[in-house]
Design a protein around this motif. Structure first.
Motif, PDB file in Angstrom:
ATOM      1  N   PRO A 138       0.791  -1.245   0.000  1.00  0.00           N
ATOM      2  CA  PRO A 138       0.000   0.000   0.000  1.00  0.00           C
ATOM      3  C   PRO A 138       0.816   1.284   0.000  1.00  0.00           C
ATOM      4  CG  PRO A 138      -0.992  -1.594   1.483  1.00  0.00           C
ATOM      5  CD  PRO A 138       0.314  -2.185   1.033  1.00  0.00           C
ATOM      6  N   ALA A 139       2.089   1.216   0.392  1.00  0.00           N
ATOM      7  CA  ALA A 139       2.917   2.416   0.440  1.00  0.00           C
ATOM      8  C   ALA A 139       4.135   2.330  -0.474  1.00  0.00           C
ATOM      9  CB  ALA A 139       3.372   2.683   1.878  1.00  0.00           C
ATOM     10  N   THR A 140       4.093   1.440  -1.471  1.00  0.00           N
ATOM     11  CA  THR A 140       5.243   1.266  -2.362  1.00  0.00           C
ATOM     12  C   THR A 140       4.772   0.950  -3.780  1.00  0.00           C
ATOM     13  OG1 THR A 140       6.443   0.271  -0.500  1.00  0.00           O
ATOM     14  CG2 THR A 140       7.467   0.089  -2.671  1.00  0.00           C
ATOM     15  N   VAL A 141       5.380   1.630  -4.759  1.00  0.00           N
ATOM     16  CA  VAL A 141       5.136   1.305  -6.163  1.00  0.00           C
ATOM     17  C   VAL A 141       6.461   1.005  -6.836  1.00  0.00           C
ATOM     18  CG1 VAL A 141       3.060   2.741  -6.268  1.00  0.00           C
ATOM     19  CG2 VAL A 141       5.250   3.710  -6.954  1.00  0.00           C
ATOM     20  N   ARG A 142       6.366   0.286  -7.938  1.00  0.00           N
ATOM     21  CA  ARG A 142       7.585  -0.072  -8.667  1.00  0.00           C
ATOM     22  C   ARG A 142       7.366   0.211 -10.148  1.00  0.00           C
ATOM     23  NH1 ARG A 142       8.524  -5.507  -7.322  1.00  0.00           N
ATOM     24  NH2 ARG A 142       9.736  -4.752  -5.548  1.00  0.00           N
ATOM     25  N   ILE A 143       8.347   0.896 -10.743  1.00  0.00           N
ATOM     26  CA  ILE A 143       8.350   1.154 -12.180  1.00  0.00           C
ATOM     27  C   ILE A 143       9.494   0.359 -12.782  1.00  0.00           C
ATOM     28  CG2 ILE A 143       8.594   2.886 -13.988  1.00  0.00           C
ATOM     29  CD1 ILE A 143       7.567   4.974 -12.002  1.00  0.00           C
ATOM     30  N   THR A 144       9.170  -0.506 -13.734  1.00  0.00           N
ATOM     31  CA  THR A 144      10.190  -1.308 -14.409  1.00  0.00           C
ATOM     32  C   THR A 144      10.317  -0.820 -15.843  1.00  0.00           C
ATOM     33  OG1 THR A 144       9.645  -3.227 -13.037  1.00  0.00           O
ATOM     34  CG2 THR A 144      10.916  -3.628 -15.053  1.00  0.00           C
ATOM     35  N   LEU A 145      11.521  -0.427 -16.222  1.00  0.00           N
ATOM     36  CA  LEU A 145      11.791   0.080 -17.555  1.00  0.00           C
ATOM     37  C   LEU A 145      12.266  -1.030 -18.480  1.00  0.00           C
ATOM     38  CD1 LEU A 145      13.785   3.297 -16.543  1.00  0.00           C
ATOM     39  CD2 LEU A 145      11.361   3.144 -17.133  1.00  0.00           C
ATOM     40  N   LYS A 146      12.072  -0.813 -19.776  1.00  0.00           N
ATOM     41  CA  LYS A 146      12.592  -1.755 -20.764  1.00  0.00           C
ATOM     42  C   LYS A 146      14.103  -1.616 -20.890  1.00  0.00           C
ATOM     43  CE  LYS A 146       8.295  -1.395 -23.400  1.00  0.00           C
ATOM     44  NZ  LYS A 146       7.677  -0.886 -24.670  1.00  0.00           N
ATOM     45  N   ALA A 147      14.584  -0.393 -20.699  1.00  0.00           N
ATOM     46  CA  ALA A 147      16.020  -0.089 -20.740  1.00  0.00           C
ATOM     47  C   ALA A 147      16.227   1.160 -19.892  1.00  0.00           C
ATOM     48  CB  ALA A 147      16.474   0.148 -22.175  1.00  0.00           C
ATOM     49  N   PRO A 148      17.437   1.452 -19.436  1.00  0.00           N
ATOM     50  CA  PRO A 148      17.658   2.666 -18.641  1.00  0.00           C
ATOM     51  C   PRO A 148      17.154   3.907 -19.379  1.00  0.00           C
ATOM     52  CG  PRO A 148      19.589   1.249 -18.548  1.00  0.00           C
ATOM     53  CD  PRO A 148      18.667   0.642 -19.563  1.00  0.00           C
ATOM     54  N   TYR A 149      16.532   4.810 -18.632  1.00  0.00           N
ATOM     55  CA  TYR A 149      15.922   6.011 -19.212  1.00  0.00           C
ATOM     56  C   TYR A 149      16.183   7.173 -18.264  1.00  0.00           C
ATOM     57  CZ  TYR A 149      12.302   8.955 -21.386  1.00  0.00           C
ATOM     58  OH  TYR A 149      11.622   9.970 -22.018  1.00  0.00           O
ATOM     59  N   ALA A 150      17.230   7.937 -18.547  1.00  0.00           N
ATOM     60  CA  ALA A 150      17.718   8.962 -17.623  1.00  0.00           C
ATOM     61  C   ALA A 150      16.693  10.042 -17.273  1.00  0.00           C
ATOM     62  CB  ALA A 150      18.982   9.601 -18.194  1.00  0.00           C
ATOM     63  N   PRO A 151      15.814  10.475 -18.187  1.00  0.00           N
ATOM     64  CA  PRO A 151      14.898  11.582 -17.841  1.00  0.00           C
ATOM     65  C   PRO A 151      13.709  11.190 -16.971  1.00  0.00           C
ATOM     66  CG  PRO A 151      15.270  11.441 -20.229  1.00  0.00           C
ATOM     67  CD  PRO A 151      15.775  10.175 -19.619  1.00  0.00           C
ATOM     68  N   LEU A 152      13.579   9.929 -16.577  1.00  0.00           N
ATOM     69  CA  LEU A 152      12.351   9.481 -15.912  1.00  0.00           C
ATOM     70  C   LEU A 152      11.973  10.349 -14.719  1.00  0.00           C
ATOM     71  CD1 LEU A 152      10.024   7.471 -15.541  1.00  0.00           C
ATOM     72  CD2 LEU A 152      11.575   6.082 -14.138  1.00  0.00           C
ATOM     73  N   LEU A 153      12.890  10.571 -13.801  1.00  0.00           N
ATOM     74  CA  LEU A 153      12.540  11.305 -12.585  1.00  0.00           C
ATOM     75  C   LEU A 153      12.191  12.756 -12.886  1.00  0.00           C
ATOM     76  CD1 LEU A 153      15.066   9.904  -9.940  1.00  0.00           C
ATOM     77  CD2 LEU A 153      12.651   9.327 -10.256  1.00  0.00           C
ATOM     78  N   ALA A 154      12.907  13.374 -13.827  1.00  0.00           N
ATOM     79  CA  ALA A 154      12.579  14.752 -14.191  1.00  0.00           C
ATOM     80  C   ALA A 154      11.188  14.838 -14.795  1.00  0.00           C
ATOM     81  CB  ALA A 154      13.622  15.302 -15.161  1.00  0.00           C
ATOM     82  N   LEU A 155      10.818  13.862 -15.605  1.00  0.00           N
ATOM     83  CA  LEU A 155       9.480  13.847 -16.187  1.00  0.00           C
ATOM     84  C   LEU A 155       8.415  13.636 -15.119  1.00  0.00           C
ATOM     85  CD1 LEU A 155      10.398  11.855 -19.380  1.00  0.00           C
ATOM     86  CD2 LEU A 155       9.225  14.054 -19.397  1.00  0.00           C
ATOM     87  N   LEU A 156       8.698  12.803 -14.133  1.00  0.00           N
ATOM     88  CA  LEU A 156       7.749  12.592 -13.036  1.00  0.00           C
ATOM     89  C   LEU A 156       7.650  13.821 -12.138  1.00  0.00           C
ATOM     90  CD1 LEU A 156       8.611   8.921 -11.957  1.00  0.00           C
ATOM     91  CD2 LEU A 156       6.603   9.696 -13.250  1.00  0.00           C
ATOM     92  N   ALA A 157       8.660  14.687 -12.175  1.00  0.00           N
ATOM     93  CA  ALA A 157       8.681  15.867 -11.311  1.00  0.00           C
ATOM     94  C   ALA A 157       8.082  17.102 -11.973  1.00  0.00           C
ATOM     95  CB  ALA A 157      10.128  16.177 -10.898  1.00  0.00           C
ATOM     96  N   PHE A 158       7.989  17.118 -13.282  1.00  0.00           N
ATOM     97  CA  PHE A 158       7.627  18.336 -14.022  1.00  0.00           C
ATOM     98  C   PHE A 158       6.143  18.646 -13.864  1.00  0.00           C
ATOM     99  CE2 PHE A 158       8.009  20.525 -18.401  1.00  0.00           C
ATOM    100  CZ  PHE A 158       8.390  21.708 -17.802  1.00  0.00           C
TER     101      PHE A 158
END
Length: 508
Positions: A138-158
């Motif tokens: 209930p307090a944890t999610v997981r994102i699994t990428l197909k390959a490393p993707y450097a902008p992920l956190l910035a996109l989640l923050a924008f």
């Protein structure tokens, strides 16, 4: 991004604001904006105005601190990243409730991220890189990428085309009831009159001090009213008369009038960003790369900037996508392609492109007066090069709606602050209006996004900029500084590209 950090700090000192000073809760402020937001759903719009308003009642898992580094917001901590950068495990705060009183859980987060990937241009941009998003507990999610993707956190923050978190049961499309987790909640909206936000008493700020868009967000005001004021002169007069406590996006020629006023004072963000002409690469006149390059070579960026901003105190010629002082600064690809103003070279390219005289439909708005002034100058240079021009001047909300339809425009004019992560630039997304999608774009952008080493990413960004100049999906006009106005009685406002009013109070 320390360059922006210094600029914001300079603005803070100039205003005489101390973010740690004791502040008195209560009161109402009126904020004048350039117009009516086209939606209250921040996922489905890339309009800055939507992000400015909705960031007060919707929140993301992460955001940006004062140095433009990603920092947790609804996430409890920064994610645990494993399996060579492909798995992000995100712990959630346990003290967060939505405005309807329900607790935020991993189910809400996963449902929200899936909606974002389905509907948001930046979510679609990200979705192709994601294998799965799942609930761990209930307090944890997981994102699994197909390959490393450097902008992920910035996109989640924008906060633009934003991955905001909504209750799983209240995320229709279109939204019927905006319900978020933010320090303020939407109480009322009267079209073309105001958007009324009120304090959410159930809000629990993060611990610690305010830190850019991150840290503690305290809802000190009772109410924030965003008032659409499309006419820039009306915004200026409203600031001087004291009708508005904060006024966004003022013409820079108003600076001298604002100085020395009792009811208001100027706020300058330097450097702020870049005006841009976005090309419709999908269909119409600008679908041909030679036609787009002809447009670029025909234009005088210097004349457009002078018409738009007047004094070089407020603009500078700069071909690079990021100015000096940014780690991303490079002149790659720009030589001979910026501020050329050569009608004969443009005519030669139009002949090569078999241009048939179809009108170039330029979509612009006077709510950002500098957009309109640049459009007027650009139209004359385009005509000298042999283009037929159809200038379409509409309100900003209409522009943001029309640009979603590739059948009705060829160029639209907008602007952007300098973004902390280049992958956030709208034109790099194939689903963003303009719809730039070519093999060269894919090769350069994919390589940049897949690289996690900071120094190598700087080198790869130079390749992306070169392709942007070669294929011209958009045309950067230059760098500019932005002007706003603020009443002296308001304290705690930190100058920022998307102004925010948590941690803000009224002097008693």
């Amino acid at each position: 991004m320390k360059f922006i950090g210094r600029a914001l700090l300079t603005g803070l000192v100039a205003l005489g604001i101390s973010p740690v000073a004791a502040q008195t809760p209560g009161g109402v402020i009126n904020v004048a904006t350039v117009g009516e937001p086209p939606t209250m759903d921040p996922m489905v719009s890339t309009a800055d105005l939507v992000g400015i308003v909705t960031q007060h009642f919707y929140e993301t898992l992460f955001t940006f601190d004062k140095d433009w580094k990603v920092t947790p917001l609804l996430a409890a901590t920064m994610p645990e990243i494993t399996e060579g950068g492909k798995v992000y495990t995100i712990k959630l705060r346990r003290d967060v409730t939505f405005h309807d009183g329900s607790p935020m859980t991993a189910d809400d987060v996963v449902a929200s991220l899936k909606r974002w990937m389905d509907l948001a241009s930046r979510g679609k941009q990200t979705a192709s890189n994601i294998d799965k998003v799942e609930v761990v507990d209930p307090a944890t999610v997981r994102i699994t990428l197909k390959a490393p993707y450097a902008p992920l956190l910035a996109l989640l923050a924008f906060n633009n085309s934003a991955a905001v978190i909504m209750p799983a049961k209240k995320m229709e499309n279109p939204l019927k009831e905006p319900v978020g987790t933010g320090p303020y909640m939407l109480k009322d909206r009267k079209a073309d009159q105001y958007i009324q936000l009120v304090r959410y008493d159930g809000y629990k700020p993060r611990e610690g001090a305010p830190d850019g868009y991150g840290g503690a967000r305290k809802p000190l005001l009772d109410e924030i009213r965003f008032v659409p004021v499309p006419d820039p002169n009306t915004r200026i007069e409203g600031a001087i008369s004291g009708q508005f406590d904060y006024v966004d996006a003022l013409p820079v020629e108003a600076y001298d009038r604002l100085k020395g006023q009792k009811a208001t004072q100027p706020v300058v963000l330097k450097p702020f960003g870049w005006p841009v002409f976005v090309m419709n690469t999908k269909q119409g006149v600008m679908a041909n790369v030679d036609t787009r390059m002809a447009a670029r070579l025909s234009l005088s960026m210097e004349d457009m900037l002078a018409a738009a901003f007047g004094s070089t105190d407020f603009y500078s010629l700069d071909a690079a996508m990021y100015p000096q002082g940014y780690v991303w600064h490079t002149n790659a690809g720009t030589e001979g392609k910026y501020n050329v103003a050569d009608a004969e070279k443009a005519k030669a390219l139009l002949k090569k492109a078999n241009y048939d005289g179809s009108p170039v439909r330029i979509l612009t708005s006077r709510q950002y007066e500098f957009h309109y002034k640049m459009a007027q100058v650009a139209a004359e240079y385009l005509k000298q090069a042999g283009f037929k021009v159809d200038m379409q001047v509409v309100d900003w909300a209409t522009l943001t709606q029309r640009r979603a339809d590739p059948a009705v425009w060829d160029i639209y004019i907008t602007h952007s602050p300098f973004l902390p992560e280049p992958a956030l630039i709208g034109q790099l997304s194939e689903s963003s209006p303009g719809w730039w999608s070519t093999p060269a774009r894919k090769q350069a952008v994919d390589a940049f996004n897949a690289e996690s080493d900071p120094q190598k990413r700087v080198e790869l960004w130079a390749n992306v900029q070169k392709v942007m100049y070669d294929e011209t999906p958009s045309i950067k006009i230059g760098d500019f500084n932005a002007l706003a106005a603020q009443a002296p009685k308001v304290e705690g406002v930190v100058p920022a590209p998307w102004p925010y009013f948590w941690n803000v109070s009224i002097k008693k």
